[in-house]
Design an enzyme around this catalytic site. Structure first.
Site, PDB file in Angstrom:
ATOM      1  CE  LYS A 207      -3.853   1.969   2.611  1.00  0.00           C
ATOM      2  NZ  LYS A 207      -4.824   1.620   3.662  1.00  0.00           N
TER       3      LYS A 207
ATOM      4  CD  GLU B 194      -7.643   3.517   5.273  1.00  0.00           C
ATOM      5  OE1 GLU B 194      -7.008   4.016   6.221  1.00  0.00           O
ATOM      6  OE2 GLU B 194      -7.092   2.890   4.356  1.00  0.00           O
TER       7      GLU B 194
ATOM      8  CG  ASP C 164      -6.736   3.933  11.290  1.00  0.00           C
ATOM      9  OD1 ASP C 164      -6.105   2.998  11.833  1.00  0.00           O
ATOM     10  OD2 ASP C 164      -7.226   3.838  10.145  1.00  0.00           O
TER      11      ASP C 164
END
Ligand code: ADP
Ligand code: MG
Length: 579
Positions: A69, A146, A168
């Site tokens: 990613k 997200e 996060d």
């Protein structure tokens, strides 16, 4: 119409979810809810994806790829074995695995998905993600942020406006985002983070710690040996996860190097001291977020913890201290983004969704111990261990010390409630642990509470130095007398209709509800579109104007089906025009 799946394509782990009966459901991959975002080739050149690929990481690092990613949107190719692949290609192998798992689970072909990306992803990174989806045979209906997905998962069925901080902390990255929900539109106001800070760093700190101890004992550094290092990584990662629930853990690895064994104990408090500076850095990002959004923490309605590493209790503790809001983490922090993506997928399909059902304990459980109350030492202060709102099943441990020299026994007393003094709470039960060692005061006793889905509480008290322990199972009550439905019915007589007589849900209410949702969505979409008109090129603007005119007409004529279709078109167009 087939199911649209929601995918969290993470740096470390990926998850896939779908809406069934209105609720998000995580689809297992190889029997597990979480699939490592890992791709590799085995010794015969066969493709491995997920857990199997991660398992060979130690043995074959040159034919295994992790964290692809981080490379999305770049043109550089990565080596796997003796071949080179684009980041899109590697990501598509992960997505294809998730798609296959979803198809096996649902028993039907899956061709459409919503995929999440970090809020900071630029155009190239988003496009690359979309390409990877296409390559995997998925029509990517939408790429969503997200933090937006996380916010959706907590409030799918709420309509009131609110401001949410999404914290996060994943395997290799940290993001804080302020998400505002207004008129049914979810928007990321600001986002800040560190693309190289996460659970992996905690692992490294633990590895260095263990390496130092091992060196003191054996004059050898395990970190200097690649094979030992990889074994050590797996071991400390497991220990780290255990430390989220218990105050101590042991790391044992036989024959770590040659005939030398590793056997060390790690205390949560020592571990917390190691990671505290890193967590402080995350809080700096949180404050930057508020600054960027010109907002004060007082304006927040909610804090949501996301990412596996946010299960570390110190995270919730620090967030609470800084922001003064008890953060929410009852929806599994490592699954919530995929669930939110699935909710978005269902919304695209026009399905109604309900928020996520989680089993949580509505009560706090703990014990009594000597402590400070109103500034004075008190002999029976309540020590909460499993807090109200914790997802079930839950297991929490804490250490205590004996008060007297030569103390032979401790009386473990368990309470339910929130009152600061133990006696003011509901007494659940007690037991005696006898035969403790004849040592001075301060003998450590580890108390562990495990609460299952049925409210059965298992309490274990163990003398740390000997391992002497006792476990007792207790039935927890809900604090109120059992409710007798039949009796209540009889009592109310004709005042209530019994189930068989009462009609099902009134369909008109549902339809009205749906109209309202379509209208609200149209209003929000029109607002966003109008705001864009001056900033886009002439062709796009005229196309957008035409859509707006049609939507205006549909509203005026009360044609909601048509309006819903136009919403979809507007939303698709905005997806390409907004960035
Ligand atoms: P990402 O979104 O970055 O792909 P995740 O959200 O799945 O990653 O987080 C993975 C990280 O969370 C890993 O470092 C893992 O060790 C850590 N983690 C998972 N469970 C726990 C736990 N119970 N306590 C502490 N850390 C955990
Ligand atoms: Mg993540």
């Amino acid at each position: 119409m087939g199911a649209v799946i929601g995918i969290d394509l993470g740096t470390t782990n990926s998850e896939v979810a779908v809406i069934r009966d209105g609720r998000p459901e995580i689809i297992p991959v190889d029997g597990e809810p979480i699939m490592p975002s890992c791709v590799g080739l085995d010794s015969r050149g066969e493709l491995l994806v997920g857990r199997v690929a991660k398992n060979q990481m130690a043995a074959a690092p040159e034919s295994t790829i992790l964290s692809i990613k981080r490379k999305m949107g770049q043109t550089e190719r990565v080596a796997m074995g003796d071949r080179f692949f684009s980041p899109e290609e590697i990501a598509s192998l992960i997505l294809a695995s998730l798609k296959t798992a979803a198809e096996a689970h649902l028993g039907e072909t899956v061709t459409e998905a919503v995929i999440t990306v970090p809020a900071y992803f630029d155009d190239a990174q988003r496009k690359a993600t979309q390409n990877a989806g296409q390559l995997a045979g998925l029509d990517v209906r939408r790429i969503i942020n997200e933090p937006t997905a996380a916010a959706l998962a907590y409030d799918a069925d709420q309509t009131s406006d609110r401001t949410v901080l999404v914290y996060d902390l994943g395997g290799g990255t940290f993001d804080a985002s302020l998400v505002v929900v207004q008129d049914g539109v979810v928007e990321v106001k600001s986002s800040h983070g560190d693309t190289h800070l996460g659970g992996d760093d905690f692992d490294h700190l633990l590895m260095e710690h263990v390496d130092r101890i091992f060196f003191e004992q054996h004059a050898v550094h395990p970190l200097a040996d690649l094979k030992a290092k990889n074994r050590l990584w797996a071991a400390v990662e497991k220990a780290k996860r255990e430390l989220s629930d218990v105050p101590y853990t042991r790391i044992r690895e036989e024959y770590l190097i040659g005939d030398l064994h590793l056997d060390v104990e790690i205390e949560r408090s020592a571990y917390e001291d190691m990671i505290r500076p890193l967590l402080r850095k995350t809080m700096d990002s949180v404050h930057r977020c508020f600054k960027d959004a010109l907002m004060l923490p007082g304006a927040l309605d909610k804090v949501i913890l996301v990412g596996g590493a946010s299960r570390t209790p110190l995270v919730a503790e620090l967030v609470k201290k800084e922001i003064n809001i008890e953060p929410r983490h009852e929806i599994h922090p490592d699954l919530i983004v995929a669930m939110g993506a699935a909710i978005q997928a269902a919304v695209i399909q026009g399905q109604k969704t309900k928020s996520i059902l989680v089993d949580i304990t509505p009560y706090t459980f703990g014990t009594g111990a000597v402590g400070v109350y109103n500034g004075q030492l008190h002999e029976d202060v309540f020590v909460p261990m499993i807090h109200r709102g914790t997802a079930l099943p839950a297991r929490k441990g804490k250490r205590f010390s004996t008060m007297h020299d030569g103390q032979e026994a401790v009386d473990v007393r368990i309470y339910q409630g929130e009152a600061p003094l133990a006696e003011d709470n509901i007494f659940i039960g007690n037991f005696l642990v006898e035969g403790l060692s004849d040592v001075p005061a301060g003998n450590e006793i580890v108390l562990t509470l495990a609460l299952d889905l049925n409210g059965v509480l298992e309490v274990t008290a163990a003398e740390k130095r000997t391992g002497l322990s006792k476990t007792v199972t207790m039935k927890t009550g809900d604090g109120t007398a059992a409710f007798d439905l039949e009796q209540a019915r009889e009592h109310l007589g004709d005042w209530i209709e019994t189930e068989s007589e009462s009609a099902g849900p009134a369909p008109s209410v549902d339809a009205a509800d749906e109209k309202e949702q379509v209208m609200a969505a149209a209003k929000a979409l029109r607002k966003r579109s109008t705001a864009l008109l001056n900033d886009i090129d002439a062709t796009d603007a005229s196309e957008l104007r035409a859509l707006l005119a049609d939507s205006q007409k549909a509203i005026a004529e009360g044609r909601y089906q048509k309006l819903a279709e136009l919403n979809e078109s507007l939303s698709d167009m905005l997806f390409y025009l907004e960035d």
